[in-house]
Design a protein around this motif. Structure first.
Motif, PDB file in Angstrom:
ATOM      1  N   LEU A 152      35.440  30.288  48.950  1.00  0.00           N
ATOM      2  CA  LEU A 152      34.360  31.167  48.586  1.00  0.00           C
ATOM      3  C   LEU A 152      33.616  31.189  47.441  1.00  0.00           C
ATOM      4  O   LEU A 152      32.453  31.044  47.292  1.00  0.00           O
ATOM      5  N   ILE A 153      34.531  31.146  46.289  1.00  0.00           N
ATOM      6  CA  ILE A 153      34.017  31.430  44.952  1.00  0.00           C
ATOM      7  C   ILE A 153      33.223  30.129  44.698  1.00  0.00           C
ATOM      8  O   ILE A 153      32.067  30.101  44.036  1.00  0.00           O
ATOM      9  N   VAL A 154      33.695  29.010  44.884  1.00  0.00           N
ATOM     10  CA  VAL A 154      33.029  27.967  44.395  1.00  0.00           C
ATOM     11  C   VAL A 154      32.045  27.429  45.256  1.00  0.00           C
ATOM     12  O   VAL A 154      30.853  26.822  44.925  1.00  0.00           O
ATOM     13  N   SER A 155      31.958  27.652  46.556  1.00  0.00           N
ATOM     14  CA  SER A 155      30.723  27.624  47.381  1.00  0.00           C
ATOM     15  C   SER A 155      29.599  28.489  46.690  1.00  0.00           C
ATOM     16  O   SER A 155      28.520  27.859  46.730  1.00  0.00           O
ATOM     17  N   LEU A 156      29.891  29.662  46.351  1.00  0.00           N
ATOM     18  CA  LEU A 156      28.827  30.683  45.893  1.00  0.00           C
ATOM     19  C   LEU A 156      28.319  29.891  44.661  1.00  0.00           C
ATOM     20  O   LEU A 156      27.079  29.829  44.169  1.00  0.00           O
ATOM     21  N   GLN A 157      29.221  29.729  43.772  1.00  0.00           N
ATOM     22  CA  GLN A 157      28.991  29.187  42.268  1.00  0.00           C
ATOM     23  C   GLN A 157      28.192  27.805  42.268  1.00  0.00           C
ATOM     24  O   GLN A 157      27.241  27.879  41.938  1.00  0.00           O
ATOM     25  N   ARG A 158      28.470  27.031  43.463  1.00  0.00           N
ATOM     26  CA  ARG A 158      27.831  25.841  43.668  1.00  0.00           C
ATOM     27  C   ARG A 158      26.306  25.874  44.071  1.00  0.00           C
ATOM     28  O   ARG A 158      25.269  25.312  43.606  1.00  0.00           O
ATOM     29  N   TYR A 159      26.461  26.986  44.984  1.00  0.00           N
ATOM     30  CA  TYR A 159      24.983  27.111  45.542  1.00  0.00           C
ATOM     31  C   TYR A 159      23.996  27.707  44.414  1.00  0.00           C
ATOM     32  O   TYR A 159      22.872  27.453  44.403  1.00  0.00           O
ATOM     33  N   GLY A 160      24.808  28.574  43.512  1.00  0.00           N
ATOM     34  CA  GLY A 160      23.988  29.309  42.553  1.00  0.00           C
ATOM     35  C   GLY A 160      23.399  28.398  41.459  1.00  0.00           C
ATOM     36  O   GLY A 160      22.426  28.426  40.895  1.00  0.00           O
TER      37      GLY A 160
END
Ligand code: HEM
Length: 227
Positions: free
Chosen positions: A24-32
């Motif tokens: 969850l955290i890295v997917s959001l961070q990578r998307y941002g």
């Protein structure tokens, strides 16, 4: 198969929570931060002879299998009721196994395409190889479990789904899952490893469907540096 209690806890409680959190955290961070790296990094331009016959069976197979897992997870009672009649159980099991085999064959063809073509090898990263190895293990162990531990649709709904819901309810209960045959346990553990690695791989393309290409204005993306 019985493992020491601490190993059961690590694999069926610690690993799932760590994997889901990282995902969850890295997917959001990578998307941002690096939105344009959300891509399957299409290789069709480099090799288009075996591309179709590998990519299409793999995607039909894996998507059908994942949909089956999702339905069992969402409405386990309905699946158990469906399986109450032997003919319906056989139809469901045969369909699931067919799609699993389709995914496995497509995946083997995808891997073979990358191994045997010099251009494909050149654009395949270490993370790609790890992803393919984990996907191969996942698909192969799934087919193995379907063949040698029959009526998986029933025991998945009755045993694995309550365990998964216990994780989501923050009241983890791995009890019965730790009694499953080794192949089934490995299939579950490998799935959590894949979930944890997901945001670091090209698998992130799964999250950007449907794609805004359909309605946004055309744009040019230039890669520079590492992706
Ligand atoms: C609606 C869902 C999905 C769509 C629309 C989709 C679409 C695509 C596309 C367009 C490609 C690039 C093909 C090319 O080289 O031109 C691709 C590659 C790939 N997809 Fe998917 N995909 C989906 C779901 C999945 C799922 C669920 C998985 C696995 C769990 C997956 C695994 C892969 C892999 C490993 C590749 C790279 C294959 C290679 O280049 O050798 N995809 N996908």
């Amino acid at each position: 198969m019985n493992l020491p209690l601490y190993l059961d806890r690590a694999l069926f409680v610690g690993l799932p929570y760590a994997a889901i959190s990282v995902c969850l955290i890295v997917s959001l961070q990578r998307y941002g931060w690096r939105m344009f790296t959300y891509s399957s990094l299409s290789s069709q331009l480099l090799e288009n002879r075996t591309h179709f016959w590998a990519m299409v069976p793999f995607h039909y197979g894996i998507l059908a299998v994942l949909l089956g897992h999702l339905i069992g997870f969402s409405v386990p009672r309905a699946v158990l009721a469906w399986n109450g009649r032997p003919l319906r159980l056989y139809v469901l099991e045969a369909a699931a196994l067919s799609f699993g085999v389709l995914a496995l064959i497509g995946l083997a063809a995808l891997i073979n395409r990358r191994l045997t073509n010099a251009k494909m090898r050149a654009v395949t990263s270490a993370m790609d190889w790890l992803t393919f190895a984990l996907l191969l293990f996942q698909a192969a162990s799934g087919v193995y479990v379907a063949v040698f531990t029959p009526w998986g649709s029933t025991w998945y709904a009755a045993v694995v789904v309550p365990y998964l819901w216990s994780l989501f309810g923050l009241n983890p209960d791995a009890g019965v899952v730790t009694q499953l045959p080794l192949a089934a346990q490995l299939h579950i553990v490998n799935a959590f490893i894949l979930i944890g690695l997901f945001p670091f791989t090209r698998l992130v393309h799964i999250l950007v469907v449907p794609n805004p290409y359909l309605w946004r204005r055309p744009q040019i993306v230039r890669w520079y540096g590492s992706r």
